[in-house]
Design an enzyme around this catalytic site. Sequence first.
Site, PDB file in Angstrom:
ATOM      1  N   TYR A 166      55.400   8.558 -36.040  1.00  0.00           N
ATOM      2  CA  TYR A 166      53.930   9.101 -36.279  1.00  0.00           C
ATOM      3  C   TYR A 166      53.463  10.767 -35.429  1.00  0.00           C
ATOM      4  CZ  TYR A 166      48.957   8.242 -35.594  1.00  0.00           C
ATOM      5  OH  TYR A 166      47.399   8.281 -36.133  1.00  0.00           O
ATOM      6  N   ARG A 201      42.968  -3.775 -54.881  1.00  0.00           N
ATOM      7  CA  ARG A 201      44.191  -4.177 -55.236  1.00  0.00           C
ATOM      8  C   ARG A 201      44.169  -5.453 -55.717  1.00  0.00           C
ATOM      9  NH1 ARG A 201      48.169  -5.971 -51.588  1.00  0.00           N
ATOM     10  NH2 ARG A 201      46.906  -5.942 -49.629  1.00  0.00           N
ATOM     11  N   TYR A 205      42.853   9.469 -45.324  1.00  0.00           N
ATOM     12  CA  TYR A 205      42.619   9.153 -43.552  1.00  0.00           C
ATOM     13  C   TYR A 205      44.071   7.729 -43.499  1.00  0.00           C
ATOM     14  CZ  TYR A 205      39.898   4.763 -44.307  1.00  0.00           C
ATOM     15  OH  TYR A 205      39.734   3.712 -45.535  1.00  0.00           O
ATOM     16  N   PHE A 240      41.385  13.717 -42.611  1.00  0.00           N
ATOM     17  CA  PHE A 240      40.796  12.540 -41.106  1.00  0.00           C
ATOM     18  C   PHE A 240      41.743  12.045 -40.390  1.00  0.00           C
ATOM     19  CE2 PHE A 240      38.602   9.561 -38.165  1.00  0.00           C
ATOM     20  CZ  PHE A 240      38.098  10.821 -37.460  1.00  0.00           C
TER      21      PHE A 240
END
Lengths: 373, 373
Positions: A94, A216, A285, A310
Site C-alpha cells: 500500500y 462477475r 477506486y 478516487f
Amino acid sequence: MAAMRIAVLKSLHRTTRLHNISQRFLLHRNEVRPISAIMSPPSMAVVYDNNGPPDKVTRMVEIPPVEVKENDICVKVLASPINPSDINRIEGVYPVRPQVPAVGGYEGVGEVYSIGSAVRGLSPGDWVIPSPPSSGMWQTYVVKEQSVWHKIDKQTPIEYAATVTVNPLTALKMLEDFVKLNSGDAIVQNGATSIVGQCIIQLARIRGVHSINITRDRSGADEVKEKLKKLGADEVFTESQLEVKNVKSLLTNMPEPALGFNCVGGNAASLVLKFLRNGGTMVTYGGMSKKPITVSTSSFIFKDLSLRGFWLQKWMSTEKAGECRNMIDHLLGLVRAGKLKYEMEMVPFNDFPTALDKALGKQGSHPKQVIAF
Amino acid sequence: MAAMRIAVLKSLHRTTRLHNISQRFLLHRNEVRPISAIMSPPSMAVVYDNNGPPDKVTRMVEIPPVEVKENDICVKVLASPINPSDINRIEGVYPVRPQVPAVGGYEGVGEVYSIGSAVRGLSPGDWVIPSPPSSGMWQTYVVKEQSVWHKIDKQTPIEYAATVTVNPLTALKMLEDFVKLNSGDAIVQNGATSIVGQCIIQLARIRGVHSINITRDRSGADEVKEKLKKLGADEVFTESQLEVKNVKSLLTNMPEPALGFNCVGGNAASLVLKFLRNGGTMVTYGGMSKKPITVSTSSFIFKDLSLRGFWLQKWMSTEKAGECRNMIDHLLGLVRAGKLKYEMEMVPFNDFPTALDKALGKQGSHPKQVIAF
C-alpha cells in the site's frame, strides 16, 4: 532473547501512539513517568514486525500499559474490520502505511475507557470511532489524542459503526464529488456486490438515481441479482450478458449514465465505459482483477470521456475532518433508519487467524470479516 | 449519361451551400432565379460522391455558378490544406462529416470576390477564413453566409492563414483549458513533431512553460531533436531513450509536468503518463498509432491521474465564435511576429492528386500539404 523481545514490545508500544521519530526519541530520554500518571490497561494486539504475507507475519502480542496523557483518550475497542487495504498495508504494497513494527487495522469503533485530565466533551462509556481513521485498531485498548476520536450514537449497530468509514464513505463521496447527479439520472458500476457497490446502489436510490450494475459470472448469479435488486438496483448484468453489440440497447426507462465506478479493471472497466454517455466520467477506486484499463483514443476525443480516480485516504488527509464526520453521521443515520445495509460476519478476536484466512480468500467467498473484541 | 451527370452536379452544387434537406427541396421547387441575381463564377472543386479511399473517390469537377444571396459572400479560395481529418471525412470514418456528394476541405483562406446586397463590413479584396471552419474549401469559389467568414490581416503568410484553425488553435486551446499553467511549470507530449506538437512547444515557451517532447525512433532523430530544440523544446527524447526504470530521473531543472498531451496512443501514451506528476492530466487529441491507451488502476487511485480528451470541432460547435476568432487573431499575430512557425509544402491545385498521395503517406514523410488555388 527475553531482552530482545521486551525491546521490540517497547518500541512497538511507542509506535502505536506516536507518529514521529523525534517525539519517540524524546520519550526515550524521559523514561521515568510520574507515579500519578493514568495508564492504559495492557492491550492484546495483532502485530507485524515486518511486511509480508499477513498470515505469516502477524502474531498476537500483549502490549504493556501506556500513559494516557492529558489530551489523550484510552478507548476499549469493540469492533474493527479486516479490509483489503489492511491486508495491503501488512503486505507492504500500500502506498501509505505505518512504520513496522505496527499494530494492524485502520478503522473500528470503541468505548471510551479513560480520559486525560484536559479532555472535555467525551466521557467513559461514550462510543467513538477514529475519524479520519488511523492505524492500530486491531487491539483491545488504543490510546490516541482526543482530536482523533469522533463520538457516535450508541444506538448504531456495532458492525456498521466499525465499518462506516472505509466503504460507505467512499461510496457517498464518489457519488457527490465528480458529477452533479439529479433525480432521474443514472450511474453504472462494476464490482456491484462489493460493500462500496452495495452502498452506491442504496445511496443512489435515495437520491432517485438509477443504477446499472455489473457483476462477475459465477454460480448463484441469479441470487446475487435478486439481492442487489432488493437493495434498489435498477439493472444487474453479468459480464457475459454484456457481450452484445450495443450494451445501451439493454437499458429501458433510463437515461445513459453520466457517471461510472470501476473497482475491477480489465474487461469490467471497458463495460462501464461502454455504458457511459458522451461526456461521461469513470471513477476508478479499486483494481480487483489486477488488470489495467484499456481505452481507445477515440473514446477520449469523440466520446469526450473523462477517467479519474478516487482514494479515500488521500481525500481525508487533505480535507477538514469536519466534513468527513458530518458525512459519517449522515451515513450512520441511514443505517439506523434501515436505509443502508450490507452483509458482514462478526468474529471473536480469538478467531482472528480464521477471519484473516477468510479475508485473504483462502476459504472461498465470505462476507466482510469484522473482529469483535 | 449526360443527363445523369448534370443531375449529380446540380445536387452537388446545392449541397455545397445548403445544409438541410427541406431547404434543398424548397430550392428544387423554385428553380427559376431572378435575372438580376448575383451569381458566383463556376467553381473547380475536389468532389466525392461516396465515402471511400480518398485517392479513389475524389475527382475534379466544375460546379456551375450559384446565387450569391443578400447575406452571402462569394470567396475566391487562395489556399487550403489537406488535414488528416479531411481524409477521415472522405473515408467516412470521421464521426461528423458532410452528406455526400460533397466538396472536400474544411479550413482555408480566401479573398472576398463578391458580396450580397445586405453584407456590411466586408468588401471585395478582403481576406477571410471560415471560422468556425466548415466543409467545402477545396474549390476555387465558395459561397457562404457572411456570418461564416472572419476577416484577417492581409500581411499574414497565406499558408499560415490557411492552416491556423485546425492545428495551432488546438494547441492553444489545450494549453489553456485543462490545467492552469504558470511560468516555470512543465508539460509533456508525444507526437512532438506534428504541427500541433510544434505549436505546443512554441506556445508553451512564450508562457515560460517547459516542454518535454517524445518522438518516434527513426533515422534522423538527432536532426529532429535539433529542430524541436530550435523551436524552444527543453527536452526531446525518442521512445527508446525512455526505456529506463524512472523516466523522471532524466529531467533536470524542471518540475514534474502537470499536463500531458497524447496524439499517438499505445506505448507513447504510457510514456506521457509516466512523466506526469501526482494529480496530473493527460489530454488525448489523436491516435496516430491506432493503438489504445492502457493505464493501471493504481495510476488513477494512488497517482490521481486524470485522462481527458479534446476535439476541436466539438468545442467550436458549442462555444461562441467570438472566442475562437480572438484566439485565431492572437495566433496569426504570433505568426506575423515570427514567434509561431511550422513547415508546410505549397502545391498548385492542378497537382492535387500528388499532394493527396503525399498526405496519405504514400510517398514517405512530407510536410503538411497546402493547396494553392
